[in-house]
Design an enzyme around this catalytic site. Structure first.
Site: not given
Length: 736
Positions: A194, A361, A441, A475-477, A479, A546
């Protein structure tokens, strides 16, 4: 002694018939394989050729991959060292395999032999299909090669069919094998984590096997990328020498094995990782592997990159590499702390600065559990009316009224432990029975192998698009990776999970594209954890990392450019000290680095000083004047940030009428005079080019504003003076 010898001989003679009878019990009647007329099969692009041969015994073998030969048929009867095109476990194979099958009787042996060969052409793509069969079990394999003629890229995949009535188990099922000839092989591959994705590593391949593998389930490219460049020699060359690049189009667990065998040749096996993925192939069913992309270049790694970039723009990226809008993203400027007035203020600033889109976001959703941090609410995709009482439609309409497009963030594959979804559908969570649900997370992964979950995830996208007319961008995240894998839906067939998760994801993406063909989609996964050509079939761009720090992005974007084109590379200008690295860099350097991809901003514009705001306006305006070359031009890397105090590269339009050059000083230079010479590349040597430095009042090059011949610029006459650490420059070249 003589009597003992006679006695032993008599005993052996007496035992021989008995022993022969015992052996005979284990001998089965062999299946006779009819011979075939030998032939050569050549898979060709404009400049490259993959040559295969069919032997009289029906073995299909790889002979050569490299530059195009005029008479590949002269390999008929070739007696050099070759390799089966798709070697299966069994028979005489003692090394790596492309296919390993376990049959219902427990047998593991497969020997594939030629059955058929066909070709067809359409839209600049020549498709070759080679049929193979195991004559004992009846298992069939079709090797499919798509040759993209103009782009010099060959795609390889396998279709495995079980024609029987009983299930077989696929233990290993590679997409492709490639065999390379050479005295030495230098591997360039990519690693990281990351905020430091796509770091470059180079190593000579010795005898034995080197493996690049991901077992993360999701976020498959966070630490390793399923791509590489092999230089056929001991040295890496950007501009000369033979190089082969490869990239697997798959967004899940992968394995790429580089086996240098006892002959010194290099065999490269690539495909889905067999880890916990023994796939049950039912009677009458087929399994198609993901495609593996190959390109050969005699112009070093740079030539291989340009081939892949052209292919990606024409075939590999959704939307064909069209120019995507500049944008302001709310994340680092507001995080979770915003209301309508904060967001409309950012929209006002984005419009005033000349940006073209605003993206809302994380933090906009959740009612029972408001999304005010990353600890709750994933899965509950209702707008938070406390933050935005007017609704998402109000924001979208406000942005459209300012002349901006509007985008919004979602993370549909995930669920928070604190959410209504987790309370109502705990069985949808990826889980191992009786074991702790490991959070990362503060969230879990939804089980996309389950068709109900696929419908739910599609519904998230669908309902989000209905929040406002004219949502332009999603925006497809994604995590977190998969821990303690398991599916309540799959029951005892857990080995299907890793494969069917990705197939489920792609199924959702296909449905989205059928209903929303025009919406822009960014593929994000904790930054660059889903940077692969499998996802890019459905997405217009990817979030590179990121880490928005310009210093860090030098190496991240350098390595990314080896395989993936600038048109898909999202790169943002953020505040300093940088929120990830803490580095402080000049605003101009931040803009110059971001302008090497799809330019965006990720900060609170109101925190910029008046001089910074003026520079930002100027940089955005100038970017629009050359971004067509960044998005559609050929990339030439002029130096290596790992081995030089400078990093420079350039893009050149296909017709060579326009180019843009980027240069960065990475370490202070105490030079008495003159600048650093860069031999530009890709220009027309006979044309004159007007050279104009962008976004400065005083240029760092003596030739700014003048026109020079292409051969002068490529011959070392271009030498900008960049002495200070983190100083940078962009030059626009226009043919006259």
């Amino acid at each position: 002694m003589k009597h003992i010898a006679i006695l032993l001989a008599a005993l052996l003679a007496a035992a021989a018939p008995s022993e022969a009878r015992k052996v005979k019990k284990f001998v089965h009647e062999t299946v006779e394989i009819p011979s075939v007329e030998p032939q050569i099969i050549a898979v060709e692009t404009a400049n490259t050729q993959l040559t295969l041969s069919v032997k009289e015994n029906r073995r299909v073998e790889l002979i050569r991959y490299g530059s195009k030969l005029r008479s590949p048929q002269e390999f008929l009867g070739y007696e050099g060292v070759t390799q089966e095109a798709y070697p299966a476990a069994g028979g005489t194979l003692l090394t790596e395999n492309a296919l390993h099958v376990k049959y219902p009787d427990g047998n593991h042996g497969t020997e594939l032999r030629f059955t058929s060969f066909s070709t067809k052409s359409a839209g600049g793509v020549n498709t070759t299909v080679i049929g193979l069969k195991d004559y004992v079990t009846g298992l069939e394999v079709s090797l499919v090669y798509d040759a993209y003629v103009k782009e010099d890229v060959i795609s390889a995949r396998a279709v495995i069919t079980n024609p029987g009535k009983k299930d077989v188990e696929l233990e290993n099922y590679a997409s492709s094998l490639m065999r390379l000839e050479g005295d030495d092989f230098l591997l360039t591959h990519f690693h990281g984590g990351w905020a430091c994705e796509m770091q470059t590593s180079r190593e000579l391949l010795d005898f034995g096997t080197k493996v690049i593998e991901s077992r993360r389930g999701t976020q498959a490219t966070q630490t390793e990328n399923p791509s590489f460049v092999v230089s056929l020699g001991r040295e890496f060359s950007e501009n000369s020498g033979e190089a082969v690049a490869g990239a697997l189009a798959w967004s899940g667990n992968f394995r790429i094995a580089f086996e240098r065998d006892e002959t010194g040749r290099l065999n490269i096996f690539s495909g889905i990782s067999p880890f916990a993925s023994a796939y049950p192939l039912k009677g009458g069913a087929s399994f198609e592997t993901p495609e593996m992309l190959w390109t050969f270049s005699a112009e070093g790694a740079g030539g291989a990159s340009r081939n892949l970039h052209r292919w990606a723009r024409n075939y590999g990226i959704y939307g064909g590499g069209a120019v995507n809008p500049t944008l302001l993203n709310s994340w680092e400027g507001a995080y979770f702390s915003f209301d309508t007035s904060v967001l409309t203020g950012m929209i006002d600033d984005a419009a005033a600065m000349g940006l073209e889109m605003f993206v809302l976001d994380d933090g906009w959703f959740g009612t029972k559990y408001p999304r005010n941090s990353d600890r709750t609410s994933l899965g509950d995709w209702e707008p938070n009316t406390d933050k935005i009482p007017e609704g998402i439609d109000h924001l979208a309409s406000y942005a459209h009224g300012k002349g901006l497009k509007f985008g919004i963030w979602i993370e549909p594959e995930m669920v928070s432990g604190v959410s209504v979804l987790a309370e109502t559908h705990p069985e949808w969570v990826v889980q191992s029975p009786g074991r702790e649900l490991y959070e990362a997370r503060w969230q879990w992964v939804l089980d996309l192998s389950n068709p109900q979950v696929q419908d739910f995830v599609f519904g998230i996208f669908d309902r989000t698009m209905q929040l406002a007319p004219g949502i332009d961008y999603i925006k497809w995240d994604c995590n977190r990776p998969v821990y303690s894998f398991g599916s309540t839906y799959l029951g005892p067939e857990q080995d299907r999970f890793y494969v069917e998760y990705v197939q489920g994801l792609y199924s959702v993406m296909r449905r989205i594209r059928e209903k929303y063909p025009s919406v822009l989609v960014q593929c994000c996964s904790s930054g660059g954890a889903r940077v692969d050509y499998g996802a890019m079939k459905y997405c217009n761009e990817f979030w590179t990392s990121d880490n928005t720090d310009a210093i860090s992005r030098v190496r991240i974007q350098y390595a990314t450019s080896m395989i993936y084109p600038a048109c898909a590379m999202a790169s943002h200008v953020s505040a300093v000290p940088n929120h990830q690295s803490g580095n402080v860099t000049p605003l101009k350097m931040r803009f110059d680095m971001a302008a090497a991809g799809r330019l965006g901003m990720e900060l609170q514009p109101k925190n910029l000083s008046s001089s910074e705001r003026a520079l930002a306006d100027r940089c955005i305006r100038s970017y629009k004047g050359f971004r067509d070359v960044v998005f559609g031009g050929d990339l030439y890397r002029l130096s290596d940030p790992y081995n030089s105090d400078y990093y420079a590269f350039m893009y050149v339009s296909e017709d060579k009428t326009k180019a843009v050059v980027f240069a960065f000083c990475l370490r202070y230079q105490n030079r008495a005079g003159g600048g650093h010479p860069f031999a530009l590349r890709g220009l027309d040597p006979s044309r004159k080019y007007l050279v104009t430095e962008q976004n400065v009042d005083s240029s760092c090059w003596w030739g700014d504003g003048k026109a020079f011949a292409g051969d002068f610029l490529m011959g070392g006459g271009f030498n900008p003076v960049l002495l200070q650490t983190n100083s940078s420059a962009i030059f626009l070249l226009e043919a006259r």
